[in-house]
Design a protein around this motif. Structure first.
Motif, PDB file in Angstrom:
ATOM      1  N   ASP A   1       0.033  86.103  -6.470  1.00  0.00           N
ATOM      2  CA  ASP A   1       0.297  87.293  -5.667  1.00  0.00           C
ATOM      3  C   ASP A   1       0.505  88.498  -6.576  1.00  0.00           C
ATOM      4  OD1 ASP A   1       0.205  86.193  -3.054  1.00  0.00           O
ATOM      5  OD2 ASP A   1       2.198  85.323  -3.341  1.00  0.00           O
TER       6      ASP A   1
ATOM      7  N   SER B   1       0.852  91.535  -5.156  1.00  0.00           N
ATOM      8  CA  SER B   1       1.825  92.232  -4.312  1.00  0.00           C
ATOM      9  C   SER B   1       1.728  91.579  -2.940  1.00  0.00           C
ATOM     10  CB  SER B   1       1.479  93.731  -4.232  1.00  0.00           C
ATOM     11  OG  SER B   1       0.311  93.916  -3.455  1.00  0.00           O
ATOM     12  N   PRO B   2       2.561  91.967  -2.002  1.00  0.00           N
ATOM     13  CA  PRO B   2       2.444  91.365  -0.665  1.00  0.00           C
ATOM     14  C   PRO B   2       1.070  91.578  -0.030  1.00  0.00           C
ATOM     15  CG  PRO B   2       4.561  92.478  -0.885  1.00  0.00           C
ATOM     16  CD  PRO B   2       3.772  92.821  -2.112  1.00  0.00           C
TER      17      PRO B   2
END
Length: 374
Positions: free
Chosen positions: A55, A57-58
């Motif tokens: 990931d 970022s989200p």
């Protein structure tokens, strides 16, 4: 780290040589960046797992798949979740060859991709036919018979290790004599250590040759000479018996191989093996196209040595291999863009994709802007 530091070192060496010989047109030749510039950059990098998700970022998630090009090469699947929408973008990276020595075959991401960005280096042609091991044996034997030496401009990561692997096999099978093999590239030596260390990328044949205890070294030719320093490199000039010199860079665009070519190109007993893609405008392409002289360090060096092209050793997928990789997608991407190829290669692959797979694709153009998922 290896690539950046070696590149910086080569730029410093080139700038210093240009200053001494005064063949640079600029008032004072300077490296674009130095080894001291590299460390701050490395601190900004973050490693990601070789074969699982990551990931950023989200909104951004990355999956990595083995591209089979060189050690650690990957195709990436980027999933973007934003504003209630999901878009999947696949970057091919450099796609490798199938059924090649040392590394596993390329893996096509099993993605329902909205957007594909795919390389097209060899989109208009296949690699040379024939057994690379047998051709290499023939070259070594005929050059040794006439008392010459072989210079192999080789990419430090990938081609150098492949040549070491085949030379070791040919020696063990007594198909070539055991002559000195000089690997004159500090980066290649560091990369070879990584090739031995990272067994997760090895194909089954290479694993078998390493042995059940993992201590075998299929890359270790019998008369192996490592040259790390500039002095050790220069000492190869004094070697008058048949030998093999493997040195970067693969396109003869820089590096220590330039010095070896100054010494060896004028002698018809010698040979130069071109083993990978030679980009337009490089010295490697000039040799490939039959140049009679080569500009090295401000002097015209006569090309009398035998020039041998061995496309079988290329690490880039040929046209049919690119199409094979593309056929692994479960469904055609909604948008496909072809990059990293000369115009003729990209356009030929575009036509082949339309003909073979029925996909629409576009050749990416510099500074074009497109809407993802449009």
């Amino acid at each position: 780290e290896i690539l950046l530091k070696d590149s910086a070192h080569l730029q410093e060496e080139g700038a210093e040589h240009a200053k001494r010989k005064k063949y640079n047109r600029q008032e004072e030749a300077q490296a674009l960046y130095t080894p001291e510039d590299v460390d701050p950059v490395l601190k900004l990098l973050k490693t990601m797992p070789r074969s699982s998700g990551f990931d950023i970022s989200p909104e951004f998630h990355v999956e990595s798949f083995d591209a089979g090009h060189i050690l650690g090469s990957s195709s990436l699947e980027l999933t973007i979740r934003e504003g209630g929408k999901k878009i999947v973008v696949v970057f091919s990276g450099d796609i490798g060859r199938y059924s090649q020595a040392i590394l596993k075959d390329p893996t096509t991401p099993p993605s329902n991709a909205d957007v594909l960005i795919c390389e097209s280096t060899y989109g208009d042609r296949e690699h040379q036919a024939g057994d690379p091991e047998e051709q290499l044996a023939q070259i070594v034997n005929r050059v040794v018979k006439r008392g010459g030496s072989i210079v192999i401009p080789a990419f430090a990561i990938g081609r150098t290790q492949t040549f070491m692997y085949y030379l070791r096999r040919l020696e063990d099978q007594q198909r070539i004599p055991r002559i000195p093999v000089y690997v004159d590239s500090p980066m290649a030596l560091s990369a070879t250590d990584l090739y031995i260390k990272h067994k997760e990328d090895h194909d089954l044949e290479f694993v078998r040759e390493e042995g059940s205890d993992g201590k075998g070294d299929p890359l270790n030719v019998h008369e192996f000479h490592l040259t790390r320093t500039a002095e050790e490199s220069k000492a190869i000039n004094n070697v008058k018996i048949p030998c093999i010199i493997i040195s970067a860079s693969g396109m003869v665009s820089g590096g220590r191989v330039l010095h070896h070519l100054v010494q060896r190109l004028p002698d018809a007993k010698n040979a130069v093996i071109l083993a990978g893609f030679q980009a337009e405008g490089t010295r490697g392409r000039a040799l490939q196209e039959g140049a009679k002289t080569l500009n090295l360090f401000g002097q015209a060096v006569p090309v009398c040595a035998e020039i041998v092209e061995m496309g079988q050793f290329s690490a880039h997928a040929g046209k049919s291999e690119l199409l094979r990789w593309l056929s692994g997608f479960p469904a055609p991407p909604k948008q496909s863009y072809l990059t990293h190829g000369e115009p003729a290669a990209a356009q030929a692959l575009q036509a082949a994709i339309q003909q073979k797979a029925g996909w629409k694709s576009a050749v990416a153009r510099y500074l074009d802007t497109v809407a993802l998922g449009a």
